[in-house]
Design a protein around this motif. Structure first.
Motif, PDB file in Angstrom:
ATOM      1  N   VAL A 149       0.839  -1.197   0.000  1.00 41.86           N
ATOM      2  CA  VAL A 149       0.000   0.000   0.000  1.00 41.86           C
ATOM      3  C   VAL A 149       0.877   1.252   0.000  1.00 41.86           C
ATOM      4  N   GLU A 150       0.367   2.305  -0.632  1.00 40.93           N
ATOM      5  CA  GLU A 150       1.095   3.565  -0.765  1.00 40.93           C
ATOM      6  C   GLU A 150       0.818   4.457   0.443  1.00 40.93           C
ATOM      7  N   PHE A 151       1.893   4.807   1.189  1.00 44.77           N
ATOM      8  CA  PHE A 151       1.761   5.683   2.348  1.00 44.77           C
ATOM      9  C   PHE A 151       2.172   7.125   2.042  1.00 44.77           C
ATOM     10  N   GLY A 152       2.727   7.328   0.873  1.00 45.36           N
ATOM     11  CA  GLY A 152       3.159   8.650   0.445  1.00 45.36           C
ATOM     12  C   GLY A 152       3.654   8.543  -0.978  1.00 45.36           C
ATOM     13  N   PRO A 153       3.940   9.653  -1.638  1.00 41.05           N
ATOM     14  CA  PRO A 153       4.398   9.594  -3.028  1.00 41.05           C
ATOM     15  C   PRO A 153       5.650   8.726  -3.188  1.00 41.05           C
ATOM     16  N   GLY A 154       5.480   7.573  -3.840  1.00 38.09           N
ATOM     17  CA  GLY A 154       6.610   6.688  -4.067  1.00 38.09           C
ATOM     18  C   GLY A 154       7.059   5.891  -2.861  1.00 38.09           C
ATOM     19  N   VAL A 155       6.289   5.885  -1.794  1.00 36.69           N
ATOM     20  CA  VAL A 155       6.644   5.156  -0.560  1.00 36.69           C
ATOM     21  C   VAL A 155       5.629   4.041  -0.345  1.00 36.69           C
ATOM     22  N   TYR A 156       6.088   2.786  -0.411  1.00 36.42           N
ATOM     23  CA  TYR A 156       5.175   1.639  -0.379  1.00 36.42           C
ATOM     24  C   TYR A 156       5.532   0.695   0.761  1.00 36.42           C
ATOM     25  N   GLY A 157       4.524   0.339   1.514  1.00 38.47           N
ATOM     26  CA  GLY A 157       4.686  -0.659   2.553  1.00 38.47           C
ATOM     27  C   GLY A 157       5.077  -0.064   3.895  1.00 38.47           C
ATOM     28  N   ALA A 158       4.774  -0.824   4.936  1.00 36.56           N
ATOM     29  CA  ALA A 158       4.966  -0.360   6.309  1.00 36.56           C
ATOM     30  C   ALA A 158       6.429  -0.092   6.635  1.00 36.56           C
ATOM     31  N   GLU A 159       7.323  -0.949   6.172  1.00 32.17           N
ATOM     32  CA  GLU A 159       8.734  -0.789   6.530  1.00 32.17           C
ATOM     33  C   GLU A 159       9.326   0.468   5.899  1.00 32.17           C
ATOM     34  N   ALA A 160       9.105   0.652   4.599  1.00 28.40           N
ATOM     35  CA  ALA A 160       9.635   1.840   3.927  1.00 28.40           C
ATOM     36  C   ALA A 160       9.049   3.113   4.530  1.00 28.40           C
ATOM     37  N   ALA A 161       7.742   3.090   4.836  1.00 30.74           N
ATOM     38  CA  ALA A 161       7.094   4.263   5.409  1.00 30.74           C
ATOM     39  C   ALA A 161       7.624   4.556   6.809  1.00 30.74           C
ATOM     40  N   SER A 162       7.814   3.518   7.610  1.00 29.63           N
ATOM     41  CA  SER A 162       8.324   3.716   8.973  1.00 29.63           C
ATOM     42  C   SER A 162       9.728   4.296   8.957  1.00 29.63           C
ATOM     43  N   ARG A 163      10.550   3.779   8.050  1.00 24.67           N
ATOM     44  CA  ARG A 163      11.922   4.289   7.932  1.00 24.67           C
ATOM     45  C   ARG A 163      11.917   5.732   7.444  1.00 24.67           C
ATOM     46  N   ARG A 164      11.086   6.031   6.454  1.00 26.56           N
ATOM     47  CA  ARG A 164      11.071   7.364   5.862  1.00 26.56           C
ATOM     48  C   ARG A 164      10.525   8.408   6.838  1.00 26.56           C
ATOM     49  N   PHE A 165       9.389   8.110   7.471  1.00 31.26           N
ATOM     50  CA  PHE A 165       8.703   9.135   8.253  1.00 31.26           C
ATOM     51  C   PHE A 165       9.090   9.165   9.732  1.00 31.26           C
ATOM     52  N   PHE A 166       9.536   8.007  10.286  1.00 32.31           N
ATOM     53  CA  PHE A 166       9.802   7.957  11.720  1.00 32.31           C
ATOM     54  C   PHE A 166      11.210   7.478  12.058  1.00 32.31           C
ATOM     55  N   ASP A 167      11.983   7.130  11.039  1.00 35.12           N
ATOM     56  CA  ASP A 167      13.352   6.664  11.235  1.00 35.12           C
ATOM     57  C   ASP A 167      13.413   5.472  12.198  1.00 35.12           C
ATOM     58  N   ARG A 168      12.512   4.546  12.003  1.00 34.88           N
ATOM     59  CA  ARG A 168      12.485   3.325  12.811  1.00 34.88           C
ATOM     60  C   ARG A 168      11.867   2.210  11.982  1.00 34.88           C
ATOM     61  N   SER A 169      11.976   0.982  12.468  1.00 36.98           N
ATOM     62  CA  SER A 169      11.407  -0.148  11.744  1.00 36.98           C
ATOM     63  C   SER A 169       9.908  -0.237  11.990  1.00 36.98           C
ATOM     64  N   ALA A 170       9.231  -0.957  11.115  1.00 39.19           N
ATOM     65  CA  ALA A 170       7.787  -1.140  11.275  1.00 39.19           C
ATOM     66  C   ALA A 170       7.454  -1.946  12.517  1.00 39.19           C
ATOM     67  N   ALA A 171       8.409  -2.711  13.002  1.00 44.22           N
ATOM     68  CA  ALA A 171       8.176  -3.531  14.193  1.00 44.22           C
ATOM     69  C   ALA A 171       8.132  -2.701  15.470  1.00 44.22           C
ATOM     70  N   THR A 172       8.632  -1.466  15.427  1.00 43.15           N
ATOM     71  CA  THR A 172       8.739  -0.653  16.643  1.00 43.15           C
ATOM     72  C   THR A 172       7.860   0.592  16.601  1.00 43.15           C
ATOM     73  N   LEU A 173       6.842   0.578  15.753  1.00 43.29           N
ATOM     74  CA  LEU A 173       5.935   1.729  15.684  1.00 43.29           C
ATOM     75  C   LEU A 173       5.185   1.922  17.000  1.00 43.29           C
ATOM     76  N   THR A 174       4.952   3.155  17.363  1.00 43.07           N
ATOM     77  CA  THR A 174       4.078   3.443  18.497  1.00 43.07           C
ATOM     78  C   THR A 174       2.624   3.427  18.022  1.00 43.07           C
ATOM     79  N   ASP A 175       1.700   3.402  18.955  1.00 45.25           N
ATOM     80  CA  ASP A 175       0.275   3.432  18.591  1.00 45.25           C
ATOM     81  C   ASP A 175      -0.067   4.707  17.826  1.00 45.25           C
ATOM     82  N   THR A 176       0.510   5.821  18.243  1.00 46.07           N
ATOM     83  CA  THR A 176       0.248   7.096  17.573  1.00 46.07           C
ATOM     84  C   THR A 176       0.782   7.088  16.150  1.00 46.07           C
ATOM     85  N   GLN A 177       1.980   6.561  15.962  1.00 51.13           N
ATOM     86  CA  GLN A 177       2.567   6.489  14.622  1.00 51.13           C
ATOM     87  C   GLN A 177       1.771   5.552  13.720  1.00 51.13           C
TER      88      GLN A 177
END
Length: 223
Positions: A149-177
């Motif tokens: 799924v697209e989370f932003g222009p050219g950004v696909y999937g939870a891992e890429a989005a987590s790295r791009r927007f929060f500088d962390r892995s998808a496994a360590t997202l907070t509830d707010t993120q």
């Protein structure tokens, strides 16, 4: 048909091709989708990193269900029958239907089809959706969805989005993120995770509350 053997081969490919690919993607990562190619051609770039479902924080799956498809865990053949009935009633009453796209329907669209609302695409989506629902368990549907799924222009999937927007892995997202990522899914080219406006922040807060309200309706998202 005998005079046009190529037509028979084309029809066979159209009928047998998608089920074979659906069965293949039941086990293998999806390398690319039509939307990814389209966005790349539009100059949006390409960021994607496939990760297994246990490496995505389960709160993101719950947030996506709360934002996109409340009855995902109890659907029949990938369709929300209750929502469809409501949309038909709205249409017959002269109102504009909101649409009743489920997560499984969105996976069908993202895997094989082009963006848009034209009747041909919707018809093909309706044909592909039950095949995915029958051949994949729900957790695989979520796994594929969260990876393409697209989370932003050219950004696909939870891992890429987590790295791009929060500088962390998808496994360590907070509830707010997780809620913030889910909040932009209807319009990732218009709404931003990096610079969320008041509406996106409000929507993220609603999603967080809704996750708690849904309770057992998100149980199929458990890792």
């Amino acid at each position: 048909m005998r005079r046009f053997p190529w037509l028979r081969r084309l029809l066979l490919l159209l009928l047998a091709g998608p089920p074979l690919l659906i069965l293949l993607f039941r086990f293998l990562p999806v390398p690319v989708t039509p939307l990814m190619l389209l966005r790349a051609a539009q100059g949006h770039g390409f960021e994607k990193a496939w990760v297994a479902y246990p490496r995505i924080d389960p709160q993101l799956a719950r947030s996506v269900i709360a934002a996109e498809d409340n009855r995902f865990c109890e659907q029949w053949l990938g369709f929300d029958v209750q929502e469809l009935r409501g949309q038909v009633a709205a249409l017959m009453a002269g109102e504009r239907p909101r649409g009743a796209s489920t997560i499984t329907m969105q996976v069908a669209k993202n895997l094989f089809l082009w963006p848009g609302r034209d009747p041909v695409r919707k018809l093909l989506e309706a044909w592909l959706t039950p095949q995915i629902a029958l051949l994949w368990p729900r957790r695989r549907v979520l796994e594929v969805y969260l990876n393409i799924v697209e989370f932003g222009p050219g950004v696909y999937g939870a891992e890429a989005a987590s790295r791009r927007f929060f500088d962390r892995s998808a496994a360590t997202l907070t509830d707010t993120q997780a809620a913030l990522l889910a909040s932009v899914l209807p319009a990732p080219l218009q709404w931003s995770v990096a610079q969320p406006g008041p509406y996106v922040r409000e929507r993220a807060g609603i999603i967080r509350r809704r996750v708690g309200q849904l309770g057992g309706l998100t149980d199929c998202a458990a890792p």
